[in-house]
Write a protein that holds these residues in place. Structure first.
Motif, PDB file in Angstrom:
ATOM      1  N   ASP A   1      -3.864   0.630   0.514  1.00 32.95           N
ATOM      2  CA  ASP A   1      -3.448   2.015   0.736  1.00 32.95           C
ATOM      3  C   ASP A   1      -3.997   2.547   2.059  1.00 32.95           C
ATOM      4  OD1 ASP A   1      -2.144   1.955  -1.725  1.00 32.95           O
ATOM      5  OD2 ASP A   1      -3.735   3.051  -2.774  1.00 32.95           O
TER       6      ASP A   1
ATOM      7  N   GLU B   1      -6.209  -2.575  -4.036  1.00 27.87           N
ATOM      8  CA  GLU B   1      -5.167  -1.550  -3.941  1.00 27.87           C
ATOM      9  C   GLU B   1      -5.583  -0.438  -2.977  1.00 27.87           C
ATOM     10  OE1 GLU B   1      -6.645  -2.380  -6.942  1.00 27.87           O
ATOM     11  OE2 GLU B   1      -5.110  -3.794  -7.580  1.00 27.87           O
ATOM     12  N   GLU B   2      -6.850  -0.018  -3.058  1.00 28.18           N
ATOM     13  CA  GLU B   2      -7.350   1.028  -2.175  1.00 28.18           C
ATOM     14  C   GLU B   2      -7.355   0.545  -0.728  1.00 28.18           C
ATOM     15  OE1 GLU B   2     -11.074   4.155  -1.904  1.00 28.18           O
ATOM     16  OE2 GLU B   2     -11.416   2.247  -2.908  1.00 28.18           O
TER      17      GLU B   2
ATOM     18  N   ALA C   1      -2.127   0.991   4.879  1.00 29.06           N
ATOM     19  CA  ALA C   1      -0.798   1.622   4.974  1.00 29.06           C
ATOM     20  C   ALA C   1      -0.906   2.985   5.650  1.00 29.06           C
ATOM     21  CB  ALA C   1      -0.177   1.749   3.580  1.00 29.06           C
ATOM     22  N   TYR C   2      -1.957   3.729   5.339  1.00 26.82           N
ATOM     23  CA  TYR C   2      -2.179   5.029   5.980  1.00 26.82           C
ATOM     24  C   TYR C   2      -2.437   4.844   7.476  1.00 26.82           C
ATOM     25  CZ  TYR C   2      -4.417   9.499   7.107  1.00 26.82           C
ATOM     26  OH  TYR C   2      -4.760  10.701   7.684  1.00 26.82           O
TER      27      TYR C   2
ATOM     28  N   ALA D   1      -1.713   7.699  -0.923  1.00 20.97           N
ATOM     29  CA  ALA D   1      -2.976   7.360  -1.593  1.00 20.97           C
ATOM     30  C   ALA D   1      -4.018   6.960  -0.552  1.00 20.97           C
ATOM     31  CB  ALA D   1      -2.757   6.237  -2.600  1.00 20.97           C
ATOM     32  N   GLY D   2      -3.562   6.293   0.509  1.00 22.14           N
ATOM     33  CA  GLY D   2      -4.466   5.895   1.586  1.00 22.14           C
ATOM     34  C   GLY D   2      -5.068   7.081   2.317  1.00 22.14           C
TER      35      GLY D   2
ATOM     36  N   GLY E   1       0.789  -1.218   0.000  1.00 21.59           N
ATOM     37  CA  GLY E   1       0.000   0.000   0.000  1.00 21.59           C
ATOM     38  C   GLY E   1       0.823   1.272   0.000  1.00 21.59           C
ATOM     39  N   ASP E   2       0.171   2.348  -0.356  1.00 24.59           N
ATOM     40  CA  ASP E   2       0.770   3.672  -0.444  1.00 24.59           C
ATOM     41  C   ASP E   2       0.057   4.587   0.552  1.00 24.59           C
ATOM     42  OD1 ASP E   2       1.687   6.199  -1.121  1.00 24.59           O
ATOM     43  OD2 ASP E   2       0.800   6.198  -3.121  1.00 24.59           O
ATOM     44  N   PRO E   3       0.742   4.978   1.629  1.00 23.51           N
ATOM     45  CA  PRO E   3       0.090   5.803   2.650  1.00 23.51           C
ATOM     46  C   PRO E   3      -0.480   7.118   2.111  1.00 23.51           C
ATOM     47  CG  PRO E   3       2.190   4.996   3.468  1.00 23.51           C
ATOM     48  CD  PRO E   3       2.112   4.627   2.018  1.00 23.51           C
TER      49      PRO E   3
END
Length: 143
Positions: free
Chosen positions: A117, A113-114, A120-121, A27-28, A23-25
């Motif tokens: 994310d 993916e969401e 990850a956030y 984007a999260g 994940g991408d924080p």
């Protein structure tokens, strides 16, 4: 070693899944906006319709002091539910299916993916330790 097309495809899929699972924080944080109607996170956060999510990753379920949890959530907590990545993924993808009787009316996050994310956030507010499914947590219990 030469990879067969089937094996190469399986490896590529596994790699894509692992990347999505991280994940991408950033984007999260954007995706988390849909959660803000009911939840707060970060310094000074307070419970609203849903409990504060600061420190949720690695925290035992139903432990935010002063929040009135559903009977289903309280029972899950008594059964030892801890919010690791796997538990969060399962619950957030379809809360009512994962925990019949939950108060959480949100329909769930369908895109893997969401979901990765957002988790990850959430990790960025959980004692700085990214926790994979099944890992032990040193995070303190809130509440």
């Amino acid at each position: 070693m030469r990879l067969t097309p089937l094996l190469a495809g399986a490896l590529a899929l596994g790699t894509a899944h692992a990347a999505a699972a991280q994940g991408d924080p950033a984007a999260g944080e954007k995706a988390f906006r849909k959660c803000l109607a009911c939840h707060q996170i970060g310094e000074g956060a307070t419970s609203k319709t849903g409990p504060v999510l600061t420190g949720v990753v690695g925290r035992p379920a139903a432990t935010v002091e002063g929040f009135a949890y559903s009977k289903a959530m309280a029972e899950a907590a008594e059964g030892g539910l801890v919010w690791d990545h796997a538990a969060l993924e399962d619950f957030l993808s379809n809360p009512r299916k994962a925990m019949p009787g939950t108060k959480m009316a949100f329909p769930g996050i369908r895109k893997p993916e969401e979901l990765a994310d957002i988790i990850a956030y959430l990790d960025t507010f959980s004692d700085g330790a990214v926790q994979e499914a099944g890992e032990a947590s040193d995070a303190p219990v809130e509440g």
